[in-house]
Enzyme design. Structure first.
Site, mmCIF file in Angstrom:
data_model
loop_
_atom_site.group_PDB
_atom_site.id
_atom_site.type_symbol
_atom_site.label_atom_id
_atom_site.label_comp_id
_atom_site.label_asym_id
_atom_site.label_seq_id
_atom_site.Cartn_x
_atom_site.Cartn_y
_atom_site.Cartn_z
ATOM 1 N N LYS A 1 -12.897 -4.418 11.830
ATOM 2 C CA LYS A 1 -13.659 -3.444 10.913
ATOM 3 C C LYS A 1 -15.088 -3.358 11.425
ATOM 4 O O LYS A 1 -15.577 -2.135 11.342
ATOM 5 C CB LYS A 1 -13.681 -3.921 9.253
ATOM 6 C CG LYS A 1 -12.088 -4.125 8.946
ATOM 7 C CD LYS A 1 -12.245 -5.011 7.549
ATOM 8 C CE LYS A 1 -10.679 -5.017 7.034
ATOM 9 N NZ LYS A 1 -10.468 -5.846 6.119
ATOM 10 N N ILE B 1 -13.378 1.181 -0.888
ATOM 11 C CA ILE B 1 -14.715 1.437 -0.665
ATOM 12 C C ILE B 1 -14.730 2.853 0.062
ATOM 13 O O ILE B 1 -14.465 2.523 1.445
ATOM 14 C CB ILE B 1 -15.400 0.256 -0.010
ATOM 15 C CG1 ILE B 1 -15.209 -0.838 -1.084
ATOM 16 C CG2 ILE B 1 -17.027 0.814 -0.101
ATOM 17 C CD1 ILE B 1 -16.221 -2.067 -0.337
ATOM 18 N N GLU C 1 -3.229 -15.652 3.105
ATOM 19 C CA GLU C 1 -1.904 -15.378 3.759
ATOM 20 C C GLU C 1 -1.373 -16.997 4.085
ATOM 21 O O GLU C 1 -2.317 -17.797 4.312
ATOM 22 C CB GLU C 1 -1.806 -14.539 5.080
ATOM 23 C CG GLU C 1 -2.577 -13.176 5.205
ATOM 24 C CD GLU C 1 -1.565 -12.343 4.845
ATOM 25 O OE1 GLU C 1 -0.481 -12.444 5.204
ATOM 26 O OE2 GLU C 1 -2.045 -10.826 4.676
ATOM 27 N N ALA D 1 9.620 5.934 6.715
ATOM 28 C CA ALA D 1 10.146 4.898 7.522
ATOM 29 C C ALA D 1 10.144 3.600 7.183
ATOM 30 O O ALA D 1 8.926 3.212 7.045
ATOM 31 C CB ALA D 1 9.563 5.146 8.991
ATOM 32 N N GLY E 1 -5.555 -4.699 -1.429
ATOM 33 C CA GLY E 1 -4.731 -4.532 -2.677
ATOM 34 C C GLY E 1 -4.083 -3.095 -2.787
ATOM 35 O O GLY E 1 -4.587 -2.152 -2.113
ATOM 36 N N LYS F 1 -6.848 -0.771 10.958
ATOM 37 C CA LYS F 1 -7.980 -1.197 11.561
ATOM 38 C C LYS F 1 -7.756 -1.846 13.069
ATOM 39 O O LYS F 1 -8.643 -1.486 13.912
ATOM 40 C CB LYS F 1 -8.672 -2.158 10.812
ATOM 41 C CG LYS F 1 -8.112 -3.700 10.551
ATOM 42 C CD LYS F 1 -8.299 -4.164 9.217
ATOM 43 C CE LYS F 1 -6.945 -4.323 8.771
ATOM 44 N NZ LYS F 1 -6.561 -4.796 7.683
ATOM 45 N N VAL G 1 0.735 -1.204 0.069
ATOM 46 C CA VAL G 1 -0.155 -0.043 0.288
ATOM 47 C C VAL G 1 0.964 1.069 0.083
ATOM 48 O O VAL G 1 0.522 2.072 -0.865
ATOM 49 C CB VAL G 1 -0.977 0.089 1.351
ATOM 50 C CG1 VAL G 1 -1.740 1.419 1.174
ATOM 51 C CG2 VAL G 1 -1.945 -1.230 1.228
ATOM 52 N N GLU H 1 -10.027 6.172 6.038
ATOM 53 C CA GLU H 1 -10.933 5.644 5.134
ATOM 54 C C GLU H 1 -10.282 4.079 4.605
ATOM 55 O O GLU H 1 -11.119 3.337 4.347
ATOM 56 C CB GLU H 1 -10.975 6.660 3.865
ATOM 57 C CG GLU H 1 -11.988 6.022 2.849
ATOM 58 C CD GLU H 1 -13.437 6.252 3.441
ATOM 59 O OE1 GLU H 1 -13.904 6.841 3.555
ATOM 60 O OE2 GLU H 1 -13.804 5.029 3.728
HETATM 61 N N1 HSE Z 1 -6.983 -9.365 4.856
HETATM 62 C C1 HSE Z 1 -8.018 -8.435 4.424
HETATM 63 C C2 HSE Z 1 -8.864 -9.231 3.412
HETATM 64 C C3 HSE Z 1 -7.548 -7.139 3.814
HETATM 65 O O1 HSE Z 1 -8.765 -10.551 3.089
HETATM 66 O O2 HSE Z 1 -9.981 -8.632 2.999
HETATM 67 C C4 HSE Z 1 -6.954 -6.240 4.672
HETATM 68 O O3 HSE Z 1 -7.817 -6.021 5.720
#
Ligand code: HSE
Length: 430
Positions: A207, A138, A192, A47, A304, A107, A18, A131
């Site tokens: 979230k 979104i 992951e 950093a 992404g 988050k 990001v 945001e």
């Molecule tokens: N790991 C999250 C997802 C994205 O699969 O939507 C980052 O919050």
């Protein structure tokens, strides 16, 4: 007289997928962003944990000394995209104490230490914008914080985790079991190597807490969220949902009642006609129900580099405009202080799938258990014969406490071999 800055110097904490996108976009769209913000936006320090080369980021602005970024007197805006609780929390607090506005995508940090960060920002008279913390690209924070501020929100329901939505989509469309799809998702980079935070619902819970706090003007933390992931959702659950015209989604839901706010992340069956049922693969969506506006749906990419950077840059321009104007955005709004509803009070519909003995009187017996616990049955689906006989009972709306008592009684019943699964069913009306 107030001096209007012609350059706003920006420091960034972290430069991963990001952060890299943010840096490249700040460089390549500099003229447009400057025109929109009213001042040139210049990334002067980034950093990082190690000084390896970053595509599109000048080596000269990289530093391993994060403290020097948040205390740099020339920097007035900090972007935090390093993630995690520490040292992000400490660095953000230090940045705020040094009079810098902060844009963060963090988050987990907001859902646990949000109150401290908001209070610090308020005291220092700076902005804290986030945001990108919920549902990536979104726009949902600003609609809740600003656009819908004149309305009364009753419920927010979202698909806010792309990994789990990808897995559930494949389970639904290809009939595959969870473990198989998870492996495939890992190979494709949708999940992951350690998928715990996603598949156990923790990412969605953070979230959900942020959305609930904003929607209901109350303080909600990740600890207030009842959280259940998708690891127990079986191919049979998905197939049963399908045969009832439904689809299973991992839903983050926040709703208000007389008893307070209920916030939950759990697999939920939705009618295929529900707007969230159409959200496939790694996409996210947030569905808002409010008094005036009615039903609203926000849809897009939840993760992404470029999508998340879009949300970060939107905040950067908004905050830069405030710096130029000598103003600031809205503070945390927790005035309503609705409190969290007691556990067990939440009312919803359920689908209970159970393996049963196949003989006369079983259905009557099962129905009797539901009646005894004051849980009304909406539909019953029977599948299989003999040892494979299975009943799925969909209830009308029931309290969690009554449902738990029903499930406990079913588990002890002579006619039920096993309660295989209990999944919530969306449906507020009956
Ligand atoms: N790991 C999250 C997802 C994205 O699969 O939507 C980052 O919050």
């Amino acid at each position: 007289m107030k001096t209007i800055p012609s350059i706003i110097k920006i420091g960034m904490l972290g430069c991963g997928v990001v952060g890299g996108s943010v840096a490249r976009e700040l460089a390549s769209s500099g003229a447009d962003l400057a025109a929109r913000a009213g001042a040139k936006l210049e990334l002067t320090k980034v950093a990082v944990r190690n000084l390896s080369k970053r595509d599109g980021v000048a080596d000269s602005i990289l530093t391993t000394d994060a403290e020097s970024v948040v205390t740099d007197p020339e920097i007035s805006l900090i972007i935090e995209v390093m993630g995690g609780i520490e040292p992000a929390r400490e660095l953000i607090l230090k940045a705020i104490a040094n009079g810098k506005s902060v844009v963060t995508a963090n988050k987990a940090l907001l859902a646990t230490h949000g109150a401290d960060l908001y209070a610090a920002a308020e005291k220092a008279g700076v902005d804290l914008y986030y945001e990108a913390a919920v549902a990536g690209a979104i726009p949902i924070i600003r609609p809740l914080r600003e656009s819908l501020i004149g309305d009364r929100i009753n419920r927010v329901m979202g698909i806010v985790n792309g990994t789990t939505n990808y897995i559930l989509t494949k389970m639904d469309e290809e009939g595959l079991p969870f473990e198989v799809v998870l492996k495939e998702a890992q190979a494709l980079g949708y999940a992951e190597a350690d998928p715990t935070a996603d598949v156990e619902g923790h990412d969605a819970a953070a979230k959900a807490a942020i959305l609930a706090g904003l929607a209901f003007h109350s303080r909600v933390t990740a600890n207030d969220v009842a959280c259940e992931g998708i690891t127990k959702v079986s191919a049979q659950d998905v197939a049963t949902a399908k045969s009832m015209g439904k689809v299973i989604k991992l839903i983050a839901e926040a709703k208000r009642s007389d008893q307070g706010i209920s916030v939950r992340v759990a697999p939920m069956m939705l009618d295929r006609s529900h707007p969230l049922a159409a959200v496939r693969e790694a996409f996210n969506a947030v569905f808002v129900e409010s008094e005036g506006a009615g039903q609203l749906m926000f849809y897009g990419r939840g993760a992404g580099g470029a999508p998340t950077a879009s949300a970060v840059l939107g905040d950067v321009v908004a905050v830069a405009r405030h710096i130029v104007a000598g103003s600031k955005g809205p503070a945390e709004s927790d005035y309503a202080d609705l409190g969290i509803a007691p556990k067990g009070a939440s009312i919803t519909k359920y689908a209970i799938r159970m393996a049963v003995h196949d003989k006369p009187g079983v259905l009557a017996n099962v129905a009797n258990v539901f009646a005894k616990e004051d849980v009304s049955i909406q539909t019953v689906l029977q599948k299989g014969r003999g040892d494979a006989a299975e009943l799925t009972v969909v209830t009308h709306r029931a309290t969690e406490a009554n449902l738990a008592a029903t499930v406990a009684a079913l588990s002890k019943s002579d006619v039920v071999r096993e309660v295989e699964s209990v999944i919530r069913v969306e449906g507020s009306a009956s």
